[in-house]
Design a protein around this motif. Structure first.
Motif, short mmCIF file in Angstrom:
data_model
loop_
_atom_site.label_atom_id
_atom_site.label_comp_id
_atom_site.label_asym_id
_atom_site.label_seq_id
_atom_site.Cartn_x
_atom_site.Cartn_y
_atom_site.Cartn_z
N GLN A 272 0.86 -1.22 0.05
CA GLN A 272 0.00 0.08 -0.09
C GLN A 272 0.88 1.31 -0.11
OE1 GLN A 272 -2.46 -1.55 3.47
NE2 GLN A 272 -4.26 -0.67 2.08
N ILE A 273 2.27 1.31 -0.44
CA ILE A 273 3.16 2.04 -0.60
C ILE A 273 3.39 2.22 -2.23
CG2 ILE A 273 5.38 3.24 0.10
CD1 ILE A 273 4.96 2.08 2.81
N ARG A 274 2.93 3.14 -2.71
CA ARG A 274 3.02 3.30 -4.37
C ARG A 274 4.14 4.28 -4.77
NH1 ARG A 274 -1.67 2.21 -6.71
NH2 ARG A 274 -0.47 2.51 -8.73
N GLN A 275 4.93 3.89 -5.72
CA GLN A 275 5.98 4.81 -6.19
C GLN A 275 5.41 4.79 -7.90
OE1 GLN A 275 10.19 4.20 -5.01
NE2 GLN A 275 9.63 2.34 -4.17
N LEU A 276 4.89 6.12 -8.26
CA LEU A 276 4.49 6.19 -9.51
C LEU A 276 5.69 6.68 -10.48
CD1 LEU A 276 0.79 7.68 -8.89
CD2 LEU A 276 1.72 5.43 -9.10
N GLY A 277 6.69 7.24 -9.81
CA GLY A 277 7.79 7.83 -11.00
C GLY A 277 7.40 9.09 -11.40
N TYR A 278 7.78 9.61 -12.16
CA TYR A 278 7.79 10.89 -12.85
C TYR A 278 6.10 10.89 -13.54
CZ TYR A 278 7.44 15.09 -15.80
OH TYR A 278 7.03 16.34 -16.37
N VAL A 279 5.54 11.96 -13.20
CA VAL A 279 4.17 12.25 -13.72
C VAL A 279 4.04 13.46 -14.06
CG1 VAL A 279 1.57 12.17 -13.01
CG2 VAL A 279 2.90 10.35 -12.26
N PRO A 280 3.47 13.79 -15.26
CA PRO A 280 3.29 15.27 -15.75
C PRO A 280 2.48 16.14 -14.90
CG PRO A 280 2.41 13.78 -17.12
CD PRO A 280 3.30 12.91 -16.35
N ASP A 281 2.58 17.34 -14.73
CA ASP A 281 1.76 18.14 -14.01
C ASP A 281 0.13 18.28 -14.33
OD1 ASP A 281 3.86 18.86 -12.25
OD2 ASP A 281 4.17 20.91 -13.34
N GLU A 282 -0.01 17.86 -15.72
CA GLU A 282 -1.39 17.68 -16.14
C GLU A 282 -2.26 16.51 -15.58
OE1 GLU A 282 1.27 18.06 -18.01
OE2 GLU A 282 0.98 19.96 -18.58
N GLU A 283 -1.40 15.42 -15.05
CA GLU A 283 -1.86 14.57 -14.20
C GLU A 283 -1.86 14.41 -12.69
OE1 GLU A 283 -1.48 11.05 -17.94
OE2 GLU A 283 -0.17 11.12 -16.21
N VAL A 284 -0.65 15.11 -12.44
CA VAL A 284 -0.38 15.38 -10.73
C VAL A 284 -1.55 16.22 -10.19
CG1 VAL A 284 0.86 16.46 -9.08
CG2 VAL A 284 2.04 15.33 -11.08
N ALA A 285 -2.19 17.17 -11.23
CA ALA A 285 -3.18 18.13 -10.46
C ALA A 285 -4.34 17.49 -10.06
CB ALA A 285 -3.52 19.16 -11.72
N PRO A 286 -5.16 16.51 -11.18
CA PRO A 286 -6.33 16.03 -10.65
C PRO A 286 -6.06 14.85 -9.57
CG PRO A 286 -5.74 15.18 -12.79
CD PRO A 286 -4.59 16.48 -12.49
N LEU A 287 -4.72 14.30 -9.69
CA LEU A 287 -4.44 13.28 -8.26
C LEU A 287 -4.52 14.01 -7.29
CD1 LEU A 287 -1.98 10.96 -9.97
CD2 LEU A 287 -4.18 10.70 -9.81
N MET A 288 -3.80 15.12 -7.18
CA MET A 288 -3.75 15.94 -6.02
C MET A 288 -5.14 16.29 -5.52
SD MET A 288 -1.59 19.43 -5.02
CE MET A 288 0.32 18.51 -5.42
N SER A 289 -6.05 16.84 -6.32
CA SER A 289 -7.35 17.21 -5.93
C SER A 289 -8.20 16.13 -5.16
CB SER A 289 -8.09 17.81 -7.09
OG SER A 289 -8.70 16.51 -7.92
N GLN A 290 -7.88 14.70 -5.60
CA GLN A 290 -8.62 13.46 -4.95
C GLN A 290 -7.99 12.94 -3.59
OE1 GLN A 290 -11.48 12.83 -6.49
NE2 GLN A 290 -11.12 14.75 -7.32
N ALA A 291 -6.84 13.47 -3.31
CA ALA A 291 -6.27 12.76 -2.26
C ALA A 291 -6.77 13.30 -0.97
CB ALA A 291 -4.45 13.15 -2.30
N ILE A 292 -6.58 12.34 0.02
CA ILE A 292 -7.23 12.82 1.46
C ILE A 292 -6.30 13.80 1.99
CG2 ILE A 292 -5.65 10.82 2.51
CD1 ILE A 292 -9.79 11.97 3.52
N ALA A 293 -5.16 13.74 1.56
CA ALA A 293 -4.53 14.92 2.04
C ALA A 293 -3.01 15.03 1.30
CB ALA A 293 -3.99 14.64 3.65
N TYR A 294 -2.43 16.07 1.14
CA TYR A 294 -1.11 16.19 0.48
C TYR A 294 -0.08 16.21 1.50
CZ TYR A 294 2.79 17.66 -2.13
OH TYR A 294 4.22 17.94 -2.45
N LEU A 295 1.04 15.74 1.78
CA LEU A 295 2.10 15.47 2.49
C LEU A 295 3.32 16.17 2.05
CD1 LEU A 295 1.59 11.77 3.77
CD2 LEU A 295 -0.06 13.74 4.40
#
Length: 403
Positions: A272-295
């Motif tokens: 349950q610890i995931r490493q996605l590597g490099y992700v373009p900002d265009e995909e980081v943004a929606p992922l960040m919006s759906q996270a329970i929290a940004y750390l």
């Protein structure tokens, strides 16, 4: 052969020429400093030039399509140089001898050997001096060298926070009159509130639900990854079987990754610890919006744009309790405090070296929906105090003040 588009020396043309290093902004894969350079130049383009002003963007390769869309009075100079080191120190120095601008602005910190009398640079942070143990020796030496050069040669030094200004004064004995604090910002066109439906494509691509904590940045010692993994393990140990929460990292390996990889591989919760590597900002943004929290557990930062990106994305923020984060987050709420009705609390601040405190913060965010709602609301308001338009305006004031 160099590309030259309407390049005139100030003396020959009677105009004011601002030379700006665009090499970092022109990179395809961009992280902190490169994104700063990119966003700042794009925002500076939107400010109308005054009479007699010209801007020249220096790069070692042709500007990409977006960056290369230049308004009236702007031009590009491709300063060809063989692959490898020396472009800034040698090739840009040669350009300063051939066609010296009225003012040179290097937003990426490293200056050429030869500079105009009016030179401006940005010093982003002094982590390498404050925490040398977090850097590879060769990198630390390089940063020490370029910072000493910047301090010696620059007429004005832009810094993103008061904490970085104080570091410059204390560690390099720079006169405060030479330092200008100009806060950075988030790209709020990209980092914004996304519905789960609009974020579905990114979530499905990376096989994510909405029960995850998100970390974005290079996986390096400076980012305090091992303590965060310990904190997540403590959090999971108290949640019981079947707990759905995941810890998701976005970013490529950096200095110290070999050590932290052991923590990834040996964790009892490694699935349950995931490493996605490099992700373009265009995909980081929606992922960040759906996270329970940004750390954001870094040991040291000069500013911390991801704090603002999380606020803009409508995500609860948990960040390390360090000077720069206090400035950006505002009157932040510590995990053990009671949430007050007053103040500008836009996130939880946690001591970076205390995994137990981080575990408590994770648990609190998961359990307390009211707290999440209030912190998100306060973050949405806090981020409005920062904008690239404002950053660009203040930068123009610095540059024009030297003419």
């Amino acid at each position: 052969m160099d590309t030259e588009l309407n390049l005139l020396t100030p003396k020959a043309s009677g105009q004011v020429v601002y030379g700006i290093d665009a090499q970092s902004a022109n990179k395809q894969k961009r992280t902190g400093v490169e994104n700063y350079c990119r966003q700042l130049i794009e925002a500076m383009k939107l400010h109308q030039l005054e009479g007699g002003e010209q801007v020249v963007l220096y790069s070692n390769t042709k500007l990409d399509q977006t960056l290369g869309e230049l308004p009236q009075g702007w031009s590009s100079a491709v300063l060809n140089w063989p692959p490898g080191r020396g472009w800034m120190s040698m090739r840009v120095s040669w350009e300063m001898l051939r066609r010296k601008p009225s003012v040179l602005f290097v937003p990426g910190q490293a200056l050429p050997i030869i500079c105009p009398s009016a030179t401006v640079t940005t010093v982003h942070d002094l982590a390498f001096a404050r925490r040398p143990d977090l850097y590879e020796p060769a990198t630390r030496k390089r940063l020490t060298r370029v910072t000493k050069k910047a301090v010696k040669k620059a007429t004005r030094i832009i810094v993103p926070s008061t904490s970085t200004k104080l570091d410059l004064v204390e560690l390099y004995h720079v006169a405060e009159s030479r330092i200008v604090v100009i806060p950075e910002a988030a790209d709020t066109n990209l980092f914004r509130h996304y519905t789960q439906e609009s974020a579905r494509g990114a979530l499905q691509k990376y096989r994510l639900g909405t029960n995850f904590f998100l970390v974005v940045g290079r996986l390096e010692k400076k980012k305090n990854i091992t303590n965060l993994i310990r904190a997540f393990e403590l959090f999971k140990s108290r949640r019981g079987m079947g707990d759905p929460f995941e810890l998701v990292f976005i970013g490529e390996p950096g200095y110290g990754y070999g050590e932290m990889k052991k923590y990834f591989d040996l964790s009892p919760h490694k699935d349950q610890i995931r490493q996605l590597g490099y992700v373009p900002d265009e995909e980081v943004a929606p992922l960040m919006s759906q996270a329970i929290a940004y750390l954001f557990p870094s040991w040291y930062e000069g500013f911390g744009i991801p704090n603002l990106e999380a606020m803009a994305a409508g995500t609860t923020l948990i960040a390390s309790d360090i000077p720069a984060h206090r400035e950006v987050v505002g009157d932040a709420l510590r995990p053990l405090d009671k949430l007050g009705a007053q103040g500008l609390a836009a996130g939880l601040l946690v001591p970076p070296g205390e995994p137990e405190a981080w575990a408590h913060a994770l648990e609190r965010i998961v359990k307390d929906g009211t707290l999440r709602t209030e912190l998100i609301a306060k973050g949405t308001e806090r981020v409005k105090q920062f904008s690239w338009e404002k950053t660009a305006q203040q930068t123009w004031e610095v540059l024009r003040g030297l003419v």
